[in-house]
Design an enzyme around this catalytic site. Structure first.
Site, mmCIF file in Angstrom:
data_model
loop_
_atom_site.group_PDB
_atom_site.id
_atom_site.type_symbol
_atom_site.label_atom_id
_atom_site.label_comp_id
_atom_site.label_asym_id
_atom_site.label_seq_id
_atom_site.Cartn_x
_atom_site.Cartn_y
_atom_site.Cartn_z
ATOM 1 N N TYR A 26 4.452 -10.281 -3.667
ATOM 2 C CA TYR A 26 4.332 -9.418 -4.745
ATOM 3 C C TYR A 26 5.811 -9.290 -5.440
ATOM 4 O O TYR A 26 5.819 -8.392 -6.259
ATOM 5 C CB TYR A 26 3.722 -8.090 -4.072
ATOM 6 C CG TYR A 26 2.248 -7.959 -3.783
ATOM 7 C CD1 TYR A 26 1.533 -9.252 -3.970
ATOM 8 C CD2 TYR A 26 1.696 -7.281 -2.843
ATOM 9 C CE1 TYR A 26 0.261 -9.322 -3.515
ATOM 10 C CE2 TYR A 26 0.492 -7.388 -2.523
ATOM 11 C CZ TYR A 26 -0.422 -8.436 -2.613
ATOM 12 O OH TYR A 26 -1.564 -8.420 -2.381
ATOM 13 N N ASP A 89 -5.834 -0.054 -1.754
ATOM 14 C CA ASP A 89 -4.748 -1.430 -1.572
ATOM 15 C C ASP A 89 -3.382 -0.806 -1.931
ATOM 16 O O ASP A 89 -3.195 0.393 -2.164
ATOM 17 C CB ASP A 89 -5.331 -2.453 -2.443
ATOM 18 C CG ASP A 89 -4.717 -3.935 -1.698
ATOM 19 O OD1 ASP A 89 -3.609 -4.001 -1.778
ATOM 20 O OD2 ASP A 89 -5.456 -4.666 -1.609
ATOM 21 N N ASP A 114 -0.854 2.685 1.651
ATOM 22 C CA ASP A 114 -0.253 1.555 2.731
ATOM 23 C C ASP A 114 -1.040 1.946 3.848
ATOM 24 O O ASP A 114 -0.519 2.968 4.706
ATOM 25 C CB ASP A 114 1.309 1.716 2.672
ATOM 26 C CG ASP A 114 1.729 0.778 3.547
ATOM 27 O OD1 ASP A 114 1.290 0.323 4.639
ATOM 28 O OD2 ASP A 114 2.905 0.224 3.015
ATOM 29 N N PHE A 115 -1.846 1.040 4.369
ATOM 30 C CA PHE A 115 -2.489 1.222 5.689
ATOM 31 C C PHE A 115 -1.752 1.368 6.961
ATOM 32 O O PHE A 115 -2.066 1.742 7.871
ATOM 33 C CB PHE A 115 -3.947 0.469 5.717
ATOM 34 C CG PHE A 115 -3.768 -1.148 5.555
ATOM 35 C CD1 PHE A 115 -2.860 -1.858 6.405
ATOM 36 C CD2 PHE A 115 -4.506 -1.711 4.743
ATOM 37 C CE1 PHE A 115 -2.907 -3.104 6.166
ATOM 38 C CE2 PHE A 115 -4.628 -3.180 4.680
ATOM 39 C CZ PHE A 115 -3.711 -3.857 5.225
ATOM 40 N N ARG A 130 -10.967 -10.281 5.509
ATOM 41 C CA ARG A 130 -9.350 -11.060 5.587
ATOM 42 C C ARG A 130 -8.165 -10.537 5.772
ATOM 43 O O ARG A 130 -7.297 -10.741 4.990
ATOM 44 C CB ARG A 130 -9.520 -12.153 4.392
ATOM 45 C CG ARG A 130 -10.673 -12.994 4.403
ATOM 46 C CD ARG A 130 -10.675 -13.941 3.162
ATOM 47 N NE ARG A 130 -10.726 -13.347 1.753
ATOM 48 C CZ ARG A 130 -10.672 -14.221 0.691
ATOM 49 N NH1 ARG A 130 -10.754 -15.372 0.864
ATOM 50 N NH2 ARG A 130 -10.999 -13.519 -0.468
ATOM 51 N N HIS A 133 -6.908 -11.317 10.283
ATOM 52 C CA HIS A 133 -6.314 -12.639 10.136
ATOM 53 C C HIS A 133 -4.995 -12.781 9.611
ATOM 54 O O HIS A 133 -4.301 -13.796 9.918
ATOM 55 C CB HIS A 133 -7.218 -13.764 9.573
ATOM 56 C CG HIS A 133 -7.317 -13.904 8.307
ATOM 57 N ND1 HIS A 133 -7.656 -14.765 7.545
ATOM 58 C CD2 HIS A 133 -6.434 -13.220 7.238
ATOM 59 C CE1 HIS A 133 -7.545 -14.797 6.357
ATOM 60 N NE2 HIS A 133 -6.945 -13.674 6.114
ATOM 61 N N ASN A 180 -3.070 -22.229 8.055
ATOM 62 C CA ASN A 180 -2.712 -21.771 6.959
ATOM 63 C C ASN A 180 -1.905 -20.331 7.323
ATOM 64 O O ASN A 180 -1.172 -19.855 6.425
ATOM 65 C CB ASN A 180 -3.653 -21.818 5.661
ATOM 66 C CG ASN A 180 -3.204 -21.407 4.432
ATOM 67 O OD1 ASN A 180 -2.209 -21.594 4.142
ATOM 68 N ND2 ASN A 180 -4.071 -20.515 3.582
HETATM 69 C C1 LIG Z 1 -5.569 -11.838 2.642
HETATM 70 S S1 LIG Z 1 -5.838 -10.483 1.329
HETATM 71 C C2 LIG Z 1 -7.544 -10.132 1.344
HETATM 72 C C3 LIG Z 1 -7.967 -9.200 0.222
HETATM 73 C C4 LIG Z 1 -9.482 -8.843 0.266
HETATM 74 N N1 LIG Z 1 -9.957 -8.123 1.356
HETATM 75 C C5 LIG Z 1 -10.460 -10.291 0.051
HETATM 76 O O1 LIG Z 1 -10.978 -10.458 1.257
HETATM 77 O O2 LIG Z 1 -10.537 -10.788 -0.774
HETATM 78 C C6 LIG Z 1 -5.090 -8.946 1.995
HETATM 79 C C7 LIG Z 1 -5.160 -7.631 1.120
HETATM 80 O O3 LIG Z 1 -4.543 -6.565 2.013
HETATM 81 C C8 LIG Z 1 -3.549 -6.009 1.068
HETATM 82 N N2 LIG Z 1 -2.617 -5.355 1.953
HETATM 83 C C9 LIG Z 1 -1.419 -5.783 2.605
HETATM 84 N N3 LIG Z 1 -0.764 -4.863 3.331
HETATM 85 C C10 LIG Z 1 -1.519 -3.818 2.920
HETATM 86 C C11 LIG Z 1 -0.859 -2.468 3.207
HETATM 87 N N4 LIG Z 1 0.010 -2.316 4.200
HETATM 88 N N5 LIG Z 1 -1.601 -1.504 2.883
HETATM 89 C C12 LIG Z 1 -2.761 -1.718 2.172
HETATM 90 N N6 LIG Z 1 -3.303 -2.964 1.642
HETATM 91 C C13 LIG Z 1 -2.230 -3.956 2.273
HETATM 92 C C14 LIG Z 1 -3.089 -6.891 0.181
HETATM 93 O O4 LIG Z 1 -2.492 -6.205 -0.946
HETATM 94 C C15 LIG Z 1 -4.400 -7.840 -0.114
HETATM 95 O O5 LIG Z 1 -5.208 -7.279 -1.153
#
Ligand SMILES: C[S@@+](CC[C@H](N)C(=O)[O-])C[C@H]1O[C@@H](n2cnc3c(N)ncnc32)[C@H](O)[C@@H]1O
Length: 223
Positions: A26, A89, A114-115, A130, A133, A180
């Site tokens: 990002y 997100d 931020d989770f 996803r 993983h 990956n």
């Molecule tokens: C691999 S992507 C999966 C996106 C969606 N769940 C999907 O399956 O299409 C991981 C997602 O987690 C979000 N993410 C990563 N770290 C995060 C955080 N600390 N708090 C909230 N969201 C987060 C990213 O911005 C991204 O949208």
């Protein structure tokens, strides 16, 4: 190098922190939008199958944690019109999702946060598609325990992931996804028993696994 060290090479290659891959992706808006487009496209094919792998109509308030563009949340809203669905997100992702992907009138809300570092809003069902993983077991357990604390009694968590066989010798596509994840992130793909153990350690029970026959599978656990 990735295989020898068992970790991504972001720091050595780009000089960017290797423990939060999303910070690296990002840091450029162009890369972020490309990544979001890629995430968005998967659910056109598999979205309906994963959200209907279990009957989720008993869950009133559903939060899709790390829900990115809202593609899966849109599928949820179509399958469960009586539930309220929120995509949670990072702020930059929510802003871009609302600008480029928002669908008027489908009832899906967005919330920034931020989770790992902030509070997780209370809900009946948390969707993690996803997400697990991407991370090490330690970070996944911290996140799942936090979700358990925020989850309403009788609520649950739905993991959407591509499942390995128990002996990890396939499916080939999932092994490739796993490689990956090692190159791109900190995580890997896992077998049903690995997810079940993590969920149980976090306090969840009644773990049910559904292989959909598509690229992604579903695991439901109850608080
Ligand atoms: C691999 S992507 C999966 C996106 C969606 N769940 C999907 O399956 O299409 C991981 C997602 O987690 C979000 N993410 C990563 N770290 C995060 C955080 N600390 N708090 C909230 N969201 C987060 C990213 O911005 C991204 O949208």
């Amino acid at each position: 190098m990735v295989l020898m060290e068992g970790r991504n090479q972001y720091e050595k290659t780009f000089g960017l922190p290797s423990d939060d891959v999303f910070q690296a992706i990002y840091s450029s808006e162009e890369e972020m939008l490309k990544f979001m487009g890629l995430m968005n496209s998967s659910w056109v094919l598999d979205g309906h199958d994963v959200v209907t792998a279990f009957d989720l109509s008993c869950f009133q308030r559903i939060i899709d944690l790390g829900g990115c563009t809202g593609a899966l949340a849109n599928e949820m809203a179509r399958a469960y019109p009586a539930s309220s669905i929120t995509v949670f997100d990072l702020p930059e992702v929510v802003e871009a999702a609302q600008k480029h992907y928002s669908q008027e009138g489908n009832g899906v809300a967005f919330q920034s946060g931020d989770f790992f570092r902030g509070d997780i809003p209370s809900a009946d069902l948390y969707v993690l598609a996803r997400i697990v993983h991407d991370w090490t077991e330690e970070k996944c357990l911290a996140l799942l325990k936090k979700i358990y604390e925020a989850c309403k009694p009788g609520g649950g968590v739905l993991l959407i992931e591509a499942l390995l066989f128990e002996n990890r010798r396939g499916p080939l596509m999932v092994q490739i996804f796993s490689l990956n994840m090692l190159v791109q992130a900190e995580g890997r793909e896992r077998s049903p028993s690995e997810y079940t153990n993590m969920l149980n350690k976090s306090g969840f029970h009644n773990v049910q696994v559904c292989r959909t026959g598509k690229s992604y599978d579903a695991i439901l656990a109850i608080r």
